[in-house]
Design a protein around this motif. Sequence first.
Motif, PDB file in Angstrom:
ATOM      1  N   ASN A 171       0.828  -1.208   0.000  1.00  0.00           N
ATOM      2  CA  ASN A 171       0.000   0.000   0.000  1.00  0.00           C
ATOM      3  C   ASN A 171       0.861   1.257   0.000  1.00  0.00           C
ATOM      4  N   TYR A 172       1.922   1.277   0.840  1.00  0.00           N
ATOM      5  CA  TYR A 172       2.809   2.437   0.865  1.00  0.00           C
ATOM      6  C   TYR A 172       3.578   2.578  -0.441  1.00  0.00           C
ATOM      7  N   SER A 173       3.879   1.454  -1.072  1.00  0.00           N
ATOM      8  CA  SER A 173       4.561   1.513  -2.364  1.00  0.00           C
ATOM      9  C   SER A 173       3.683   2.172  -3.420  1.00  0.00           C
ATOM     10  N   THR A 174       2.387   1.829  -3.443  1.00  0.00           N
ATOM     11  CA  THR A 174       1.476   2.427  -4.423  1.00  0.00           C
ATOM     12  C   THR A 174       1.221   3.900  -4.144  1.00  0.00           C
ATOM     13  N   MET A 175       1.434   4.335  -2.894  1.00  0.00           N
ATOM     14  CA  MET A 175       1.257   5.755  -2.567  1.00  0.00           C
ATOM     15  C   MET A 175       2.245   6.641  -3.328  1.00  0.00           C
ATOM     16  N   PHE A 176       3.330   6.048  -3.823  1.00  0.00           N
ATOM     17  CA  PHE A 176       4.300   6.828  -4.586  1.00  0.00           C
ATOM     18  C   PHE A 176       3.724   7.297  -5.923  1.00  0.00           C
ATOM     19  N   VAL A 177       2.616   6.696  -6.356  1.00  0.00           N
ATOM     20  CA  VAL A 177       1.942   7.192  -7.562  1.00  0.00           C
ATOM     21  C   VAL A 177       1.477   8.628  -7.344  1.00  0.00           C
ATOM     22  N   THR A 178       0.924   8.897  -6.153  1.00  0.00           N
ATOM     23  CA  THR A 178       0.469  10.251  -5.852  1.00  0.00           C
ATOM     24  C   THR A 178       1.652  11.192  -5.642  1.00  0.00           C
ATOM     25  N   VAL A 179       2.765  10.662  -5.120  1.00  0.00           N
ATOM     26  CA  VAL A 179       3.981  11.481  -4.988  1.00  0.00           C
ATOM     27  C   VAL A 179       4.454  11.919  -6.363  1.00  0.00           C
ATOM     28  N   SER A 180       4.363  11.012  -7.332  1.00  0.00           N
ATOM     29  CA  SER A 180       4.742  11.339  -8.711  1.00  0.00           C
ATOM     30  C   SER A 180       3.869  12.455  -9.279  1.00  0.00           C
ATOM     31  N   ALA A 181       2.578  12.427  -8.927  1.00  0.00           N
ATOM     32  CA  ALA A 181       1.656  13.461  -9.425  1.00  0.00           C
ATOM     33  C   ALA A 181       2.007  14.843  -8.887  1.00  0.00           C
ATOM     34  N   ILE A 182       2.779  14.903  -7.805  1.00  0.00           N
ATOM     35  CA  ILE A 182       3.242  16.176  -7.247  1.00  0.00           C
ATOM     36  C   ILE A 182       4.601  16.555  -7.828  1.00  0.00           C
ATOM     37  N   ILE A 183       5.489  15.557  -7.945  1.00  0.00           N
ATOM     38  CA  ILE A 183       6.846  15.826  -8.410  1.00  0.00           C
ATOM     39  C   ILE A 183       6.871  16.288  -9.859  1.00  0.00           C
ATOM     40  N   VAL A 184       6.060  15.667 -10.709  1.00  0.00           N
ATOM     41  CA  VAL A 184       6.108  15.968 -12.152  1.00  0.00           C
ATOM     42  C   VAL A 184       5.801  17.438 -12.453  1.00  0.00           C
ATOM     43  N   PRO A 185       4.663  17.987 -12.004  1.00  0.00           N
ATOM     44  CA  PRO A 185       4.419  19.409 -12.303  1.00  0.00           C
ATOM     45  C   PRO A 185       5.408  20.342 -11.616  1.00  0.00           C
ATOM     46  N   ALA A 186       5.892  19.965 -10.426  1.00  0.00           N
ATOM     47  CA  ALA A 186       6.875  20.810  -9.730  1.00  0.00           C
ATOM     48  C   ALA A 186       8.179  20.875 -10.523  1.00  0.00           C
ATOM     49  N   ALA A 187       8.656  19.712 -10.992  1.00  0.00           N
ATOM     50  CA  ALA A 187       9.885  19.682 -11.795  1.00  0.00           C
ATOM     51  C   ALA A 187       9.691  20.410 -13.115  1.00  0.00           C
ATOM     52  N   ALA A 188       8.524  20.227 -13.739  1.00  0.00           N
ATOM     53  CA  ALA A 188       8.253  20.901 -15.006  1.00  0.00           C
ATOM     54  C   ALA A 188       8.238  22.418 -14.833  1.00  0.00           C
ATOM     55  N   TRP A 189       7.642  22.868 -13.750  1.00  0.00           N
ATOM     56  CA  TRP A 189       7.594  24.310 -13.472  1.00  0.00           C
ATOM     57  C   TRP A 189       9.007  24.869 -13.322  1.00  0.00           C
TER      58      TRP A 189
END
Length: 501
Positions: free
Chosen positions: A156-174
């Motif tokens: 379950n904690y491993s799959t939570m990294f999907v939501t972490v990715s949803a935060i990292i991607v736009p932040a890095a793109a910005w």
Amino acid sequence: MPGSLENRPKVWDYETVLEKIGYGKTQWILLLVSGLLTITTVAAQQAMGIIVIASQCDFHTTQAEKGVMMATRTAGLVLSTIVWGYISDDVGRRKVLIYGTFASNALQFSLMFVSDLWLFNIINFFAGISVGSVPAALYPYLGEFNIPRHRAVTINYSTMFVTVSAIIVPAAAWLILSYDWAITLGDFVFRPWRLMLLINLLPGLIGGLVLLYYPESPKFLLSQDKTQEAIEVVTWISKFNKGKSIQQVMEYEEFTLKSEDPDGERLLANSQGIVTKIVQANMPLFHKPHRLNFILCNLAVFGLFFASCGVQVWLPDIVNKLSGDVNNSSTVCKILSLPLGAPQNVTQEDCTVHISSKTYIDNLIVGFAFLLAFSIQGFLLNPLGRKNVLFAALAGAVLSGIFLHFIGNPTGVLVVFCLYILLPGLCISIMIGAIVDLVPTHLRSKAVSFCMSMGRLGVIASTNLIGVMLTPYCNTTFAIFTSTLIVCIVIVRYLPIKNSA
């Protein structure tokens, strides 16, 4: 004779030995590695929604071509995930993870230097095939280093990294795309969006390098009758976790591990071939008593991915277009009725790309909303029941889809869009849990892999549908998505989903 019996090594069950060793550095680091691999798998697809905007002057893409760019990697995942799952049962989880991760990293690195659109799509497709190894082999590998009591929580904690990715991607793109620079090498121009491809592969590269120091799963080795190798791995875990030899932990000088039931036939050595064996292994899912429930689950998962993930991939492009509404009062479809593609009769020098800061902010908000919503959902499932949560989430998504046609306030549009993507997305994990309950143990991995592939087909369908239909038929496009969610409600109504896990 009695003396010889006493000298025989004691036989231990692997999970009993693992419990005696205890949870430690082996499991914590492997959880982090699984998170890094998950981020790379998901980030490449999520970032494509921003890359198609930033690269439109380099590739001179139409709206339909953007849809194809977004779908190519997912197409590779669809075609490969089930096959990778069977291969991992044959050659080992670790080998599949390492080769697949490094192959996808190499292919994504090469994408940084591709200037032809169709070559970009072909390489991205093969990168999708390679990265399909990660979801197929990661969860068995991660789970087999944990005792049953810790297994579900760890995954379950491993799959939570999907939501972490949803935060990292736009932040890095910005951070990266806020700067306007270019490095010209002859006819090739290296722009910031190409650097994003490198940033997205770094988590997987780091995770793959750490994984090189990890051994194969002991449980897999036992299923292949490699008992001595499994004992060596257990010895490694003991020393890494406790700094003690396994003999000190077990308080036995000599011991051996109990063999596991074989994981299945060795597909690569079978003359029938992998495809034939996969078809045969999945056929029980389409026979009574599982047939009706399994087909309904597949339709529901297809619809949820279609409505949630497909729209989410296009969200950066849609939000970027909405940010140009100077009146701040038009409905979504009135704004999107203007052409979204890059001008087709301009030179590269004349073409300009502007990505509003609102695009990044709104995508960050959606990422944080997913993280918060998954946390809240965990507390609601048991008291409210899984079926009731599904009904409530899908009903909320349908209402959001209806409001999307009428709301003109920018904040209202963001809230509605967020719910429209978020609520069906939350339902996916519940449906996967329901599938596990509705089929017997020996068919569960096959059922989940098949359903996830159907879900990714839904992403391919929706990304291409939006690419072709959104500009000329905006209201119709959103009506199709909303109607799909209504069908999902009907399907959930007839599925025998238990209210408690």
